[in-house]
Write a protein that holds these residues in place. Sequence first.
Motif, PDB file in Angstrom:
ATOM      1  N   GLU A  59       0.841  -1.202   0.000  1.00 48.48           N
ATOM      2  CA  GLU A  59       0.000   0.000   0.000  1.00 48.48           C
ATOM      3  C   GLU A  59       0.882   1.260   0.000  1.00 48.48           C
ATOM      4  O   GLU A  59       0.637   2.206  -0.766  1.00 48.48           O
ATOM      5  CB  GLU A  59      -0.946   0.004   1.209  1.00 48.48           C
ATOM      6  N   GLU A  60       1.918   1.227   0.830  1.00 49.12           N
ATOM      7  CA  GLU A  60       2.850   2.360   0.881  1.00 49.12           C
ATOM      8  C   GLU A  60       3.566   2.520  -0.465  1.00 49.12           C
ATOM      9  O   GLU A  60       3.778   3.642  -0.939  1.00 49.12           O
ATOM     10  CB  GLU A  60       3.898   2.092   1.963  1.00 49.12           C
ATOM     11  N   ALA A  63       1.509   4.321  -2.947  1.00 45.74           N
ATOM     12  CA  ALA A  63       1.463   5.760  -2.645  1.00 45.74           C
ATOM     13  C   ALA A  63       2.750   6.437  -3.133  1.00 45.74           C
ATOM     14  O   ALA A  63       2.710   7.537  -3.693  1.00 45.74           O
ATOM     15  CB  ALA A  63       1.274   5.978  -1.146  1.00 45.74           C
ATOM     16  N   ALA A  66       2.560   6.813  -6.846  1.00 41.80           N
ATOM     17  CA  ALA A  66       1.654   7.897  -7.231  1.00 41.80           C
ATOM     18  C   ALA A  66       2.345   9.253  -7.080  1.00 41.80           C
ATOM     19  O   ALA A  66       2.146  10.157  -7.892  1.00 41.80           O
ATOM     20  CB  ALA A  66       0.392   7.847  -6.379  1.00 41.80           C
ATOM     21  N   GLU A  67       3.183   9.357  -6.063  1.00 41.01           N
ATOM     22  CA  GLU A  67       3.869  10.625  -5.807  1.00 41.01           C
ATOM     23  C   GLU A  67       5.087  10.806  -6.716  1.00 41.01           C
ATOM     24  O   GLU A  67       5.509  11.927  -6.986  1.00 41.01           O
ATOM     25  CB  GLU A  67       4.317  10.656  -4.344  1.00 41.01           C
TER      26      GLU A  67
END
Length: 315
Positions: A59-60, A63, A66-67
């Motif tokens: 999950e991290e 993220a 995405a960044e």
Amino acid sequence: YVLKDGPENVDYVVRLLGRLHRNPQTKVLVVDDSRSYRQAVLRLLAAHRYHVLEAASGEEALAVLAEHPDLKLALVDYSMPGMDGFALVREMRRRSGKDKLAIIGVSAVGGARLSARFIKSGANDYLNKPFLAEEFYTRITQNLEMLDHIAQVRYMAERDFLTRVFNRRYFFSAGGQLHALLTRRSQPATVAMLDIDNFKAINDTYGHEAGDAVLKHMAQLLVSRFRASDIVARIGGEEFCVLASDMRADQARLLFEELRTAIAETPVDFDGQPIAYTVSIGLCCALGLSLDDMLREADRMLYRSKAVGRNSVTL
Ligand code: GH3
Ligand code: MG
Ligand code: MG
Ligand code: MG
């Protein structure tokens, strides 16, 4: 004024020099629930000056991706609480293709069967824990070099060799996509056809190399005036085409009028010899017209600019 290279052009040149994998801007993500493993890998990567990112779970990791959409390489552990390595690889691959992101699956257990599943999930490669530093470096370098090669091939396939703006092939493929996107969003598109005036005479008077210098000059002037989301292409010998969005007809006319003036007022410096040249431009701003029809209309307007004596813009 100062001519500047487009930022993506500079980026591509860096890649062409084959230095990307040693570049501190190369982003590498280490995904593992074990902090001590991440730290060991970080120490190995420190020698290569990458920009290293960490994630303790799938999950991290998503993220982080995405960044950092420019992430180049991810090392993905198989066994993690929550999303496992295979699910993470599938999800990362859905978001970023093999031409953009290299993924190396890593696991302490399982060997051959796990490596096949990692690769079927979309990973490029696999590493067994524990591994030798040498194998680690070799696989990382190899995978990043592959991305460099893809970028080089893509660059050569999409760009015009002389001026480095996009080529005709790219214009029609990417231009078709951009035009379709604008149509779906009910946004008008602007198509400009530009043709250097009496270019044959420039070649005949100053030589072919001077003609090439004029083409490069014109390309740089064009690129410096448009956004990265617009498409500037050389579609023929001394013919350029622009597909732009977010522009009303009056804005387009003004922008191209300024470009025309800038070109007419800025002779090219060819080995100390100033060469003046002018350009004729045809414009079409429309919503709901096909790209082909827009090109035909812009070409018709270009023909009018030529007919009224060249060095002019017609909309
Ligand atoms: P017009 O104002 O009507 O456009 O006249 P023109 O002379 O610009 O047009 P024409 O189509 O007669 O000539 C285009 C010339 O462009 C002919 C060709 O030799 C030259 N050309 C095409 N590609 C290149 C190139 O890559 N480098 C150079 N130096 N010249 C090129
Ligand atoms: Mg684990
Ligand atoms: Mg022509
Ligand atoms: Mg011409």
